[in-house]
Design a protein around this motif. Structure first.
Motif, short mmCIF file in Angstrom:
data_model
loop_
_atom_site.label_atom_id
_atom_site.label_comp_id
_atom_site.label_asym_id
_atom_site.label_seq_id
_atom_site.Cartn_x
_atom_site.Cartn_y
_atom_site.Cartn_z
N ALA A 418 0.83 -1.21 0.00
CA ALA A 418 0.00 0.00 0.00
C ALA A 418 0.87 1.25 0.00
N ARG A 419 1.96 1.22 0.75
CA ARG A 419 2.88 2.37 0.78
C ARG A 419 3.53 2.57 -0.58
N ARG A 420 3.90 1.46 -1.24
CA ARG A 420 4.53 1.56 -2.56
C ARG A 420 3.57 2.17 -3.58
N LEU A 421 2.30 1.72 -3.56
CA LEU A 421 1.31 2.23 -4.50
C LEU A 421 1.03 3.71 -4.23
N ALA A 422 0.98 4.08 -2.92
CA ALA A 422 0.75 5.48 -2.59
C ALA A 422 1.89 6.35 -3.11
N TYR A 423 3.10 5.85 -3.01
CA TYR A 423 4.26 6.60 -3.48
C TYR A 423 4.21 6.77 -5.00
N LEU A 424 3.84 5.70 -5.72
CA LEU A 424 3.77 5.77 -7.17
C LEU A 424 2.69 6.76 -7.61
N MET A 425 1.56 6.75 -6.92
CA MET A 425 0.48 7.69 -7.25
C MET A 425 0.91 9.12 -6.99
N GLU A 426 1.65 9.30 -5.90
CA GLU A 426 2.15 10.63 -5.58
C GLU A 426 3.12 11.12 -6.65
N GLU A 427 3.99 10.21 -7.12
CA GLU A 427 4.94 10.57 -8.17
C GLU A 427 4.23 10.99 -9.45
N GLU A 428 3.08 10.35 -9.74
CA GLU A 428 2.36 10.63 -10.98
C GLU A 428 1.29 11.71 -10.78
N GLY A 429 1.21 12.24 -9.55
CA GLY A 429 0.26 13.31 -9.29
C GLY A 429 -1.17 12.85 -9.22
N VAL A 430 -1.39 11.57 -8.90
CA VAL A 430 -2.74 11.01 -8.80
C VAL A 430 -3.20 11.11 -7.37
N GLU A 431 -4.43 11.63 -7.15
CA GLU A 431 -4.97 11.71 -5.81
C GLU A 431 -5.37 10.34 -5.32
N PRO A 432 -4.97 9.95 -4.08
CA PRO A 432 -5.38 8.64 -3.55
C PRO A 432 -6.88 8.62 -3.30
N PRO A 433 -7.53 7.45 -3.40
CA PRO A 433 -8.97 7.35 -3.13
C PRO A 433 -9.26 7.71 -1.68
N SER A 434 -10.39 8.33 -1.44
CA SER A 434 -10.77 8.74 -0.08
C SER A 434 -11.30 7.56 0.71
#
Length: 434
Positions: A418-434
């Motif tokens: 989950a931490r890895r996916l959150a980091y990748l989304m942050e790198e791509e500027g994607v907002e994490p799901p609420s």
């Protein structure tokens, strides 16, 4: 407001706190680590485990080993509060892990520590709930979890007095793996969300039995010849006198009996040795590689990291800390896992569930004092069949309760992913799901 008052209190008590931790140091390590001054690990992938002292390091041994094996691309950093915990860690893992002392829970020290470490995941073993550290990790986006989580009734009452502070802090934990249903209820009451709480069982049941160490223990025992041997392990000040009284009782009927005496804290090794000599016990020290002779009455286990080896030498084991209410006992499962009959005192609040399980299965004998211990030792030395039954049932209980490690590993893998996916989304500027 609650955390601000807590921090102000810590600052006011700083001279006393610093005095307390001053002696908990290692010559090669700067005391500035207590203020969060550690190397900068931001260019590395780090998994962080906090295990306060010897007991927690021993409990976490199999989990730390699994992190090393499962995530070879990560650096495993382990923090302790005590120097004895640090030494135990080095004994178990050498340079396979990196050690630092945990900073004192001042806001600046906690923030500095987290900023320099920046772990992908932090795991707190048992329960050391430091509010400023939890907040620093949460504010930095570092997921923090508790493994083998336990809260004794005494600790629960203490935490309830600071309900708002603890509730706000514990709500920031991403997951708690509780030892038991009762521990889970206490965590829930203190503010951990039900969805972030799992009853995993106790990691202590998943003991990593080193067959090489066991073989060395059996060879050591064989070198002593055919004589009765018992061990008193993890003993504290106030217990050794009663243990030597029990041994004197045993020697009155079994003059060739040998006691292996293993004090809990290394700073007491010399004192306990002097106590044995003052009691006119013929004593040799393992640290000096002194051999056991026929006339030896006490073998002082004054080394670190060899307790399982010494348990393997014994016909029976008394586990210390169990005659002292403020200690509440130590690990009963280590001798049990080897099939060594377990004896203890009645003060076992810190491991009540394990202690009660051993009693229910008639796998532990409880003794109130040194005289009772001597009497039970003589009874069991005279009854090999009962000794074998006690050891067999204790080992079966340990085997039946294994599984906490596998469940904890699955949740750890989930949190790291989950931490890895959150980091990748942050790198791509994607907002994490609420």
């Amino acid at each position: 407001m609650g955390r601000r008052l807590y921090s102000t209190t810590l600052y006011a008590l700083m001279p006393l706190i610093w005095q307390r931790v001053w002696r908990e140091s290692l010559p090669e390590r700067s005391r500035r680590e207590r203020l969060g001054h550690i190397p900068d690990y931001r260019e590395e992938r780090v998994l962080w485990v906090h295990a306060a002292s010897v007991g927690e390091v021993t409990t976490a041994r199999s989990l730390i080993r699994s992190l090393i094996d499962d995530y070879p691309e990560h650096r495993v950093v382990v923090t302790t509060m005590t120097a004895t915990g640090a030494r135990q860690l080095v004994t178990l893992f050498a340079d396979l892990v990196t050690h630092h002392f945990l900073p004192l829970d001042f806001p600046g020290a906690a923030h500095r520590f987290i900023e320099r470490l920046q772990p992908e995941l932090g795991l707190i073993v048992d329960t050391e709930l430091w509010p400023n550290l939890i907040h620093a990790a949460s504010d930095a986006g570092t997921p923090l979890a508790v493994v083998n989580g336990r809260i004794t009734p005494k600790a629960f009452r203490r935490y309830r007095r600071f309900d708002a502070l603890m509730r706000e802090s514990l709500s920031r934990l991403v997951w708690v793996g509780a030892k038991s249903g009762e521990d889970a209820k206490r965590f829930r009451t203190l503010g951990v969300e039900a969805r972030n709480l799992t009853v995993t069982g106790a990691l202590k049941f998943d003991l990593d039995i080193d067959e090489t160490r066991l073989g060395a223990g059996e060879a050591l025992r064989a070198s002593w010849g055919d004589r009765p041997v018992w061990i008193a392990a993890s003993t504290h000040d106030g217990e050794e006198q009663a243990i030597l009284e029990a041994h004197r009782q045993v020697l009155s009927q079994l003059p060739d009996a040998l006691l292996i005496l293993v004090p809990r804290h290394p700073q007491r090794f010399d004192t306990v040795y002097e106590t044995c000599l003052a009691e006119a016990m013929t004593t040799v020290r393992r640290s000096r590689q002194e051999g056991v002779r026929p006339e030896t009455q006490v073998y002082l286990g004054d080394t670190m990291g060899e307790l399982m080896l010494l348990y393997a030498c014994a016909d029976m084991a008394f586990v210390g800390g169990s005659w002292l209410e403020d200690v509440g006992g130590h690990n009963l499962l280590e001798p049990a896992a080897l099939g060594v009959p377990v004896l203890s005192g009645p003060c076992l609040e810190s491991l009540r569930e394990v202690a009660d399980a051993l009693v229910v299965e008639e796998a532990r004998r409880e003794v109130a004092d040194g005289h009772a211990l001597g009497r039970v030792l003589l009874e069991l030395f005279d009854n090999p069949a009962e000794r074998e039954r006690l050891g067999t049932v204790a080992r079966s209980l340990v085997d039946a309760h294994r599984g906490a490690l596998a469940l904890t590993r699955r949740h750890v893998a989930r949190l790291i992913e989950a931490r890895r996916l959150a980091y990748l989304m942050e790198e791509e500027g994607v907002e994490p799901p609420s």
